[in-house]
Design a protein around this motif. Structure first.
Motif, PDB file in Angstrom:
ATOM      1  N   ALA A 182     -25.736  11.323 -28.765  1.00  0.00           N
ATOM      2  CA  ALA A 182     -24.714  11.702 -27.795  1.00  0.00           C
ATOM      3  C   ALA A 182     -23.518  10.755 -27.821  1.00  0.00           C
ATOM      4  N   ARG A 183     -23.667   9.586 -28.442  1.00  0.00           N
ATOM      5  CA  ARG A 183     -22.556   8.629 -28.544  1.00  0.00           C
ATOM      6  C   ARG A 183     -21.815   8.742 -29.873  1.00  0.00           C
ATOM      7  N   LEU A 184     -22.244   9.629 -30.754  1.00  0.00           N
ATOM      8  CA  LEU A 184     -21.561   9.825 -32.025  1.00  0.00           C
ATOM      9  C   LEU A 184     -20.365  10.754 -31.845  1.00  0.00           C
ATOM     10  N   THR A 185     -19.461  10.764 -32.824  1.00  0.00           N
ATOM     11  CA  THR A 185     -18.282  11.629 -32.727  1.00  0.00           C
ATOM     12  C   THR A 185     -18.640  13.098 -32.863  1.00  0.00           C
ATOM     13  N   THR A 186     -19.844  13.376 -33.327  1.00  0.00           N
ATOM     14  CA  THR A 186     -20.305  14.751 -33.522  1.00  0.00           C
ATOM     15  C   THR A 186     -21.246  15.192 -32.406  1.00  0.00           C
ATOM     16  N   ALA A 187     -21.151  14.561 -31.251  1.00  0.00           N
ATOM     17  CA  ALA A 187     -22.148  14.747 -30.194  1.00  0.00           C
ATOM     18  C   ALA A 187     -22.379  16.204 -29.815  1.00  0.00           C
ATOM     19  N   ASP A 188     -21.350  17.018 -29.781  1.00  0.00           N
ATOM     20  CA  ASP A 188     -21.513  18.402 -29.340  1.00  0.00           C
ATOM     21  C   ASP A 188     -21.587  19.383 -30.505  1.00  0.00           C
ATOM     22  N   MET A 189     -21.903  18.873 -31.694  1.00  0.00           N
ATOM     23  CA  MET A 189     -22.001  19.722 -32.885  1.00  0.00           C
ATOM     24  C   MET A 189     -23.453  19.818 -33.337  1.00  0.00           C
ATOM     25  N   PRO A 190     -23.849  20.953 -33.932  1.00  0.00           N
ATOM     26  CA  PRO A 190     -25.174  21.016 -34.549  1.00  0.00           C
ATOM     27  C   PRO A 190     -25.185  20.173 -35.823  1.00  0.00           C
ATOM     28  N   ASP A 191     -26.325  19.621 -36.166  1.00  0.00           N
ATOM     29  CA  ASP A 191     -26.435  18.881 -37.421  1.00  0.00           C
ATOM     30  C   ASP A 191     -26.248  19.831 -38.604  1.00  0.00           C
ATOM     31  N   PRO A 192     -25.757  19.318 -39.735  1.00  0.00           N
ATOM     32  CA  PRO A 192     -25.604  20.188 -40.909  1.00  0.00           C
ATOM     33  C   PRO A 192     -26.960  20.730 -41.381  1.00  0.00           C
ATOM     34  N   ASP A 193     -26.985  22.005 -41.716  1.00  0.00           N
ATOM     35  CA  ASP A 193     -28.154  22.594 -42.363  1.00  0.00           C
ATOM     36  C   ASP A 193     -28.075  22.395 -43.877  1.00  0.00           C
ATOM     37  N   LEU A 194     -26.865  22.458 -44.408  1.00  0.00           N
ATOM     38  CA  LEU A 194     -26.629  22.367 -45.848  1.00  0.00           C
ATOM     39  C   LEU A 194     -25.471  21.420 -46.099  1.00  0.00           C
ATOM     40  N   LEU A 195     -25.688  20.446 -46.989  1.00  0.00           N
ATOM     41  CA  LEU A 195     -24.622  19.525 -47.378  1.00  0.00           C
ATOM     42  C   LEU A 195     -24.394  19.672 -48.877  1.00  0.00           C
ATOM     43  N   ILE A 196     -23.175  20.016 -49.246  1.00  0.00           N
ATOM     44  CA  ILE A 196     -22.795  20.250 -50.638  1.00  0.00           C
ATOM     45  C   ILE A 196     -21.873  19.131 -51.103  1.00  0.00           C
ATOM     46  N   ARG A 197     -22.113  18.646 -52.320  1.00  0.00           N
ATOM     47  CA  ARG A 197     -21.138  17.754 -52.952  1.00  0.00           C
ATOM     48  C   ARG A 197     -20.748  18.339 -54.295  1.00  0.00           C
ATOM     49  N   THR A 198     -19.446  18.414 -54.523  1.00  0.00           N
ATOM     50  CA  THR A 198     -18.948  18.950 -55.790  1.00  0.00           C
ATOM     51  C   THR A 198     -18.746  17.830 -56.807  1.00  0.00           C
ATOM     52  N   SER A 199     -18.465  18.214 -58.037  1.00  0.00           N
ATOM     53  CA  SER A 199     -18.064  17.340 -59.152  1.00  0.00           C
ATOM     54  C   SER A 199     -19.219  16.670 -59.878  1.00  0.00           C
ATOM     55  N   GLY A 200     -20.461  16.963 -59.489  1.00  0.00           N
ATOM     56  CA  GLY A 200     -21.602  16.422 -60.211  1.00  0.00           C
ATOM     57  C   GLY A 200     -22.093  15.084 -59.720  1.00  0.00           C
ATOM     58  N   GLU A 201     -21.366  14.439 -58.814  1.00  0.00           N
ATOM     59  CA  GLU A 201     -21.846  13.175 -58.252  1.00  0.00           C
ATOM     60  C   GLU A 201     -23.007  13.449 -57.305  1.00  0.00           C
ATOM     61  N   ARG A 202     -23.957  12.503 -57.238  1.00  0.00           N
ATOM     62  CA  ARG A 202     -25.170  12.720 -56.449  1.00  0.00           C
ATOM     63  C   ARG A 202     -25.395  11.569 -55.476  1.00  0.00           C
ATOM     64  N   ARG A 203     -24.513  11.483 -54.529  1.00  0.00           N
ATOM     65  CA  ARG A 203     -24.633  10.484 -53.467  1.00  0.00           C
ATOM     66  C   ARG A 203     -23.890  11.001 -52.238  1.00  0.00           C
ATOM     67  N   LEU A 204     -24.185  10.409 -51.076  1.00  0.00           N
ATOM     68  CA  LEU A 204     -23.603  10.870 -49.814  1.00  0.00           C
ATOM     69  C   LEU A 204     -22.305  10.150 -49.469  1.00  0.00           C
ATOM     70  N   SER A 205     -22.057   9.005 -50.082  1.00  0.00           N
ATOM     71  CA  SER A 205     -20.785   8.300 -49.902  1.00  0.00           C
ATOM     72  C   SER A 205     -20.419   8.108 -48.431  1.00  0.00           C
ATOM     73  N   ASN A 206     -21.391   7.678 -47.642  1.00  0.00           N
ATOM     74  CA  ASN A 206     -21.124   7.292 -46.255  1.00  0.00           C
ATOM     75  C   ASN A 206     -20.652   8.464 -45.395  1.00  0.00           C
ATOM     76  N   PHE A 207     -21.205   9.634 -45.637  1.00  0.00           N
ATOM     77  CA  PHE A 207     -20.800  10.857 -44.923  1.00  0.00           C
ATOM     78  C   PHE A 207     -21.958  11.399 -44.096  1.00  0.00           C
ATOM     79  N   LEU A 208     -21.775  11.483 -42.782  1.00  0.00           N
ATOM     80  CA  LEU A 208     -22.733  12.106 -41.866  1.00  0.00           C
ATOM     81  C   LEU A 208     -24.169  11.630 -42.129  1.00  0.00           C
ATOM     82  N   LEU A 209     -24.348  10.326 -42.231  1.00  0.00           N
ATOM     83  CA  LEU A 209     -25.663   9.795 -42.592  1.00  0.00           C
ATOM     84  C   LEU A 209     -26.713  10.098 -41.524  1.00  0.00           C
TER      85      LEU A 209
END
Length: 251
Positions: A182-209
């Motif tokens: 509830a203290r995160l910036t995404t407090a009123d959002m549902p968590d992602p069901d699917l996370l896509i990364r393009t370009s063939g890289e396979r890491r989250l790069s500090n995104f919505l951990l």
């Protein structure tokens, strides 16, 4: 009962029906490589990436996705060459100024997360105007992460809770995952069901951990400027083939 049980049950309850994700998050990667392959300046790749954003928004609307979150500019991107940062910020300002009306006509609600103040007063004002104009729209929730870093977001939430606890506002022993989220910036959002990364890289790069703890991860080789309806639909189809157990026993 383990601390994670209640959030897992909530995630199950909110999972999209009929194998469709409710919330899709995308790390848009590959603009620079796309431009280099064509012997174009990197700015051309970023402009082509904006066209891919338009296609993806349209695909999300058509497919019935409720939330689309795009990683547009990370907190680490400020370390890129000054010329490229200037090109990116100018493109961002142009997008907010000229694309917001179209988003509004399409029924898209725009929301921005991250440290927008780092972009300066002009972009901050444009972002606030765009959010006000589209605030009542319900066809698609479009979230754009700008100057965003998940570790900084988590740290800020922890500091906020620590300050509240020190002031006697909360009992640390009673805190659970829901109170922290509830203290995160995404407090009123549902968590992602699917996370896509393009370009063939396979890491989250500090995104919505935090938010992506139970997201299905999909890494595709397509460079972001080449991403469109076909690629989005293929990602949804792959999601539909996966069995989401949220840590439970195999089916």
């Amino acid at each position: 009962m383990p601390d994670g049980v209640a959030p897992v049950e909530a995630a199950r309850a909110g999972a999209a029906a009929a194998g469709r994700p409710r919330h899709v998050a995308i790390i848009m990667d590959g603009n620079g490589r796309w431009a280099s392959a064509r012997r174009l300046p990197r700015a051309a790749g970023h402009r082509a990436g904006v066209k891919a954003v338009r296609r993806t928004i349209e695909a999300a609307i058509t497919s019935g996705v409720e939330w689309l979150t795009l990683y547009a500019f990370s907190s680490e991107n400020w370390g890129r060459p000054a010329e490229e940062v200037a090109d990116l910020t100018a493109l961002l300002k142009h997008y907010l100024r000229h694309e917001t009306a179209e988003l509004h006509r399409e029924g898209v609600r725009l929301r921005i997360i991250g440290d927008r103040d780092r972009f300066g007063p002009d972009i901050t004002a444009e972002a606030a105007r765009a959010e006000r104009l589209t605030g009542a729209n319900t066809r698609l929730n479009l979230v754009v992460a700008l100057s965003y870093g998940a570790r900084a977001e988590i740290l800020a939430a922890a500091r906020r809770l620590a300050a509240e606890a020190a002031a006697g506002g909360v009992d640390p022993a009673s805190l659970g995952e829901a109170e922290f989220a509830a203290r995160l910036t995404t407090a009123d959002m549902p968590d992602p069901d699917l996370l896509i990364r393009t370009s063939g890289e396979r890491r989250l790069s500090n995104f919505l951990l935090w938010q992506s703890a139970y997201a299905e991860l999909l890494f595709v080789d397509t460079l972001w400027p080449d991403f469109g309806t076909a690629e989005f639909e293929a990602a949804l189809a792959e999601f539909g083939r996966r069995e989401r157990r949220f840590g439970g026993r195999p089916g």
